[in-house]
Enzyme design. Sequence first.
Site, PDB file in Angstrom:
ATOM      1  N   SER A 200       5.686  16.467   9.604  1.00 53.70           N
ATOM      2  CA  SER A 200       5.002  16.786   8.116  1.00 53.70           C
ATOM      3  C   SER A 200       6.064  16.526   7.042  1.00 53.70           C
ATOM      4  CB  SER A 200       4.342  18.150   8.131  1.00 53.70           C
ATOM      5  OG  SER A 200       3.644  18.266   7.013  1.00 53.70           O
ATOM      6  N   GLY A 201       5.805  15.860   5.986  1.00 49.25           N
ATOM      7  CA  GLY A 201       6.514  15.343   5.021  1.00 49.25           C
ATOM      8  C   GLY A 201       7.425  14.307   5.097  1.00 49.25           C
ATOM      9  N   THR A 205       1.454   9.310   5.507  1.00 48.41           N
ATOM     10  CA  THR A 205       0.383   9.240   4.779  1.00 48.41           C
ATOM     11  C   THR A 205       0.492   7.806   3.649  1.00 48.41           C
ATOM     12  OG1 THR A 205      -0.636  11.522   5.004  1.00 48.41           O
ATOM     13  CG2 THR A 205      -1.471   9.790   3.127  1.00 48.41           C
ATOM     14  N   ASN A 249       5.409  19.875   2.388  1.00 48.77           N
ATOM     15  CA  ASN A 249       4.973  18.614   1.963  1.00 48.77           C
ATOM     16  C   ASN A 249       4.112  19.010   0.869  1.00 48.77           C
ATOM     17  OD1 ASN A 249       4.222  15.896   1.447  1.00 48.77           O
ATOM     18  ND2 ASN A 249       3.330  15.636   3.650  1.00 48.77           N
ATOM     19  N   SER A 252       0.278  16.993   2.327  1.00 46.86           N
ATOM     20  CA  SER A 252       0.232  16.732   3.866  1.00 46.86           C
ATOM     21  C   SER A 252      -0.986  16.756   4.412  1.00 46.86           C
ATOM     22  CB  SER A 252       0.699  18.266   4.351  1.00 46.86           C
ATOM     23  OG  SER A 252       0.669  18.207   5.811  1.00 46.86           O
ATOM     24  N   SER A 253      -1.247  15.578   5.053  1.00 46.67           N
ATOM     25  CA  SER A 253      -2.570  15.406   5.677  1.00 46.67           C
ATOM     26  C   SER A 253      -2.795  16.484   6.591  1.00 46.67           C
ATOM     27  CB  SER A 253      -2.564  13.925   6.567  1.00 46.67           C
ATOM     28  OG  SER A 253      -2.338  12.994   5.707  1.00 46.67           O
ATOM     29  N   GLY A 477       2.219  14.930  12.303  1.00 46.54           N
ATOM     30  CA  GLY A 477       2.828  14.753  13.593  1.00 46.54           C
ATOM     31  C   GLY A 477       3.321  15.974  14.238  1.00 46.54           C
ATOM     32  N   GLU A 479       4.390  19.709  15.048  1.00 46.66           N
ATOM     33  CA  GLU A 479       4.562  20.843  14.068  1.00 46.66           C
ATOM     34  C   GLU A 479       4.889  22.019  14.961  1.00 46.66           C
ATOM     35  OE1 GLU A 479       1.581  19.887  10.542  1.00 46.66           O
ATOM     36  OE2 GLU A 479       1.099  21.657  11.779  1.00 46.66           O
TER      37      GLU A 479
END
Length: 1170
Positions: A200-201, A205, A249, A252-253, A477, A479
Amino acid sequence: MVFDVHPVRGKDVWGLHFSPIERKVPVQSLSCVYICTYGKMLSKFSYNRVWIPDNEEVWQSAEITKNYKAGDPFLHVQLEDGTELNYPVDPAALPPLRNPDILVGENDLTALSYLHEPAVLHNLKVRFVESRLIYTYSGIILVAINPYKQLPIYGDAIIHAYSGQNMGDMDPHIFAVAEEAYKQMARNNKNQSIIVSGESGAGKTVSARYTMRYFATVSKSSSNAHVENKVLASNPITEAVGNAKTTRNDNSSRFGKYTEISFDQSYQIIGANMRTYLLEKSRVVFQSENERNYHIFYQLCASATQPEYKHLKLGSAEEFNYTRMGGSTVIEGVDDRANMVETQKTFALLGNVFGGDFQMDVFKMLAAILHLGNVEITAVGDERSSISLKDKHLNIFCELLDLNSDKMAQWLCHRKIITTSETVIKPMTRPQAVNARDALAKKIYSHLFDLIVERINQALQFPGKQHTFIGVLDIYGFETFDVNSFEQFCINYANEKLQQQFNLHVFKLEQEEYMKEDIPWTLIDFYDNQRVIDLIEAKMGILELLDEECLLPHGTDENWLQKLYNNFVNKNALFEKPRMSNTSFIIQHFADKVEYKCEGFLEKNRDTVHEVLIEILKDSKVCEQSFRNSLSLLMVTLNATTPHYVRCIKPNDEKLPFEFDSKRVAQQLRACGVLETIRISAQSYPSRWTYLEFFSRYSILMTQQELSINDKKQICKIVLQRLIQDHNQYQFGRTKIFFRAGQVAYLEKLRSDKLRHACIVIQKSVRGWLQRKKFLCIKQAALIIQQYFRGQRTVRYFWMIMNLLLGSIIITDRFVVNMIPGLPAHILFMCVRYADYLNDADMLKSFMNVTIDGIKQVVKEHSEEFEMLSFWLSNTYYFLNCLKQYSGEEEFMKCNTPRQNKNCLKHFDLSEYRQILSDLAIRIYYQFIVVMENSIQPMIVPGMLEYESLQGISGLKPTGFRKRSSSIDDTDTYTMTSILQQLSYFYSTMCQNGLDSELLKQAVKQLFFLIGAVTLNSLFLRKDMCSCRKGMQIRCNISYLEEWLKDKNLQSSNAKETLEPLSQAAWLLQVKKITDDDAKEICEHCTSLSTVQIVKILNSYTPIDDFEKRVTPSFVRKVQAMLNNREDAPQLMLDTKYLFQVTFPFTPSPHALELIQVPSSFRLGFLTRV
């Protein structure tokens, strides 16, 4: 025994040449190599440096100060800060060697001589921190490091620069991966997938968004539906409702997304379909500290005062429990209100399915969720709870959703239990009622999210049949947080499956395929995560035990956890019980150990809302698709496509621009398979063709003698041995031929050359036949017209003259010796003068219209023929000048002779026709420029940038897995001579057609601008070309162009000036870049380059030899500071489509009309002089 290592490029799989060492053993594991290097101290090649472990930087460089002998317990080294150190070593595992500086900063990690973790980490750091390059290839993977800064490398000009290019020919880029997927889809008719992964981050995306934008730009549909715009419009909507700020992030998605972009047989976008996975519903009702709910809530609150949202009765985000929980309602640099406007615009782009009513329904449901979160639930004793019927937020919630507030207040605090004998209504405690309220909010949001995705898919539906597709996977991804729950468990499970898919594709399938085909292959160990997947999903695994516990009436998280302890502790090495906790469990994932808290697993797995609440919502219960089933379907889809991998890396946790935390990066590199790929990609055969496919594709390259053999497999072997002399570049398997990287591209080039030659032969024959047929038709028409003409004196007379004149000029040799410039134009004007002489307005009007229409028609029919356009540009210009010169207007008569003045028009003012002709001439000129540019553009980069004419200054270096096409074969490559010859052809044709010298100069200026702009743009995207020696070559090529201008007497055309940016770039590559004075000189000299362009070249500067030095980041910063006051454009790329304004100077003809002779070759003998 001491072995020698030669630092040159050989043909072994690692890119090194070494003699008695067995090639199959990786270089970095050979103690003899270290003995050689340490013993001989090959300092002139900088091989006396090693990498040793470091607690802060993971690895640090050290120079060997004393010879090392086999068996020595210590290595005597000096660190870069001057510290002397006796480093203890194990003779069986000596420290990894450092690459020579000349190889550092490579585009592809597989081009490095020494392939190991410290080399990879150092190469990425140099590229990212010093060269400001965020993309690097690692064999088949694109490594993308998040810069945490907007970069000028994603505009349409960059997209067009990468379109049609081979991956090895340009700097690594997300657009290069997208182009490769698009090209493979079109070439092989096979579906593709781009799998974007990372923490994440890390920028997943954004990367996925850019790939979709690339496809939308390069494959625009021909229809008016603008489906590519709709595909892009889906991104902001899904990000608004599916993305949120987390501690890692800002965007973040919080769901997985697989977008399948559909193409027709012309490989144009016709539609798309989106599948989503694992929306993080818990975020709707809970956010950790410094996190936010989904963006859409804050956008709506920021717009609450707008008239159209007044009825939603919203306020600021701080007023609602569901948006203020994380204590972070604002993201720095983000304008939620402006983003709301953009969200609405994208709703509109998707058409009727997102009409005004539907949009407002969406906003009502979102506002209702916020009000529901503010409904106050009061405890009544220990066993009951209640909601006041006067609760403001309850009433607004019910009003927005058109619900009965009494029933809602009752059933949020009660539940119905149905047994076989009776139905019992049971009150709920306050915590239970709060959970019921939150479950309802999550259910509404989940349903709304699914509905929006469904509507997006409706908007992206297409009639007809999908031919192929490219899927883009953007799923969050791996985590691990301080507290990890069910959501993180599902995310990490999905990432285990994706990692396994990657392993199978890159490693296991490679090895199995080679063994199946009886091709020699050294087995390589790799991490197989099947054991951890079995732990999660196998029979009696974690998920099955969870489902089993959910089915029990009194199942609890604690009981389920105890079953996990009983089944796996001390029985499965990948499962652990934390020492200090009885409510958690630990799984050793492929990336890291993760501790999961069991609280909430059962509730989230059941994902239930009380049935009565569902009934009140008047909504049929949406059947929850098992995450496991949807994940399984995703894996089936991915496995049926050709995958392309993008590994996004997060360089630091503070989101600082271009800061590189070696520990964090190393952790991610180890987890995502980059290091393993390097070893395999460098030595494998990535391209495979069955013998039948090869025969079908390349039979055009086979001789008649070869085709006479009955065995197609044998034919393929014979042909390939003839076409590719180096037999190490391919292997013959049982059913397939295996090629090393670049060989298929070479065969494709041979094939296209053969086809091109065949096309030319066919074209010559067909064109000759067509021209002969056309000539006979026109000749016959001319005879008929001549017969008719003798008895007629009407407007048709002029129409026939015009058509015959046009036809005659097309057929006959247009370059008649001694023909005066613009002769056809003079003949046309004499016809105009005849109508003026008769004072026949109708005749004149008809003739002018026919003439103009005739020119338009011939230009349209021959819009791609340079000679024809040149001829008619010249004659349109001369005809226009004749109309001015003989107009009778004083300003145009100044240079006329008395005889010419007698020929001026007497009765008509043709100024309106002059304007029409002027506009027509401009149109012809720009089409004429386009045709010239299309002809010369393919020559520019090969000739100006790639071809090396100067002896002894080759700037080429090994390129690793991604081969540049020019390194395959240079038999028919364009050179600087090709460009000069093309320019000379343009020049001579324009001269022969009598094009005015001023127009000719303007055309040459436009061509020189294109040459300079295309070369410079390519230089910006080619780090491998940014060297001192390449600067010398470019400067040399510019001098050839200047000599050409001088030879053609075109110095006054200002064409040379258009090359100034390129000339300054070449100078910048050659000049010294060390001291303050150097920086000052660069700023003073490079006035035609923008700050962005100067910095890009400095960052991309690549030493070719050891004696050259890389440009230091401090020097780049110094130049940037000096250029701060400059006000120039932020764009990196020049606009190659830019056209200078054309001007048509008035140049009177010196020729007297009565002295003009019509050549007999024009076949206009029926014209009579009067």
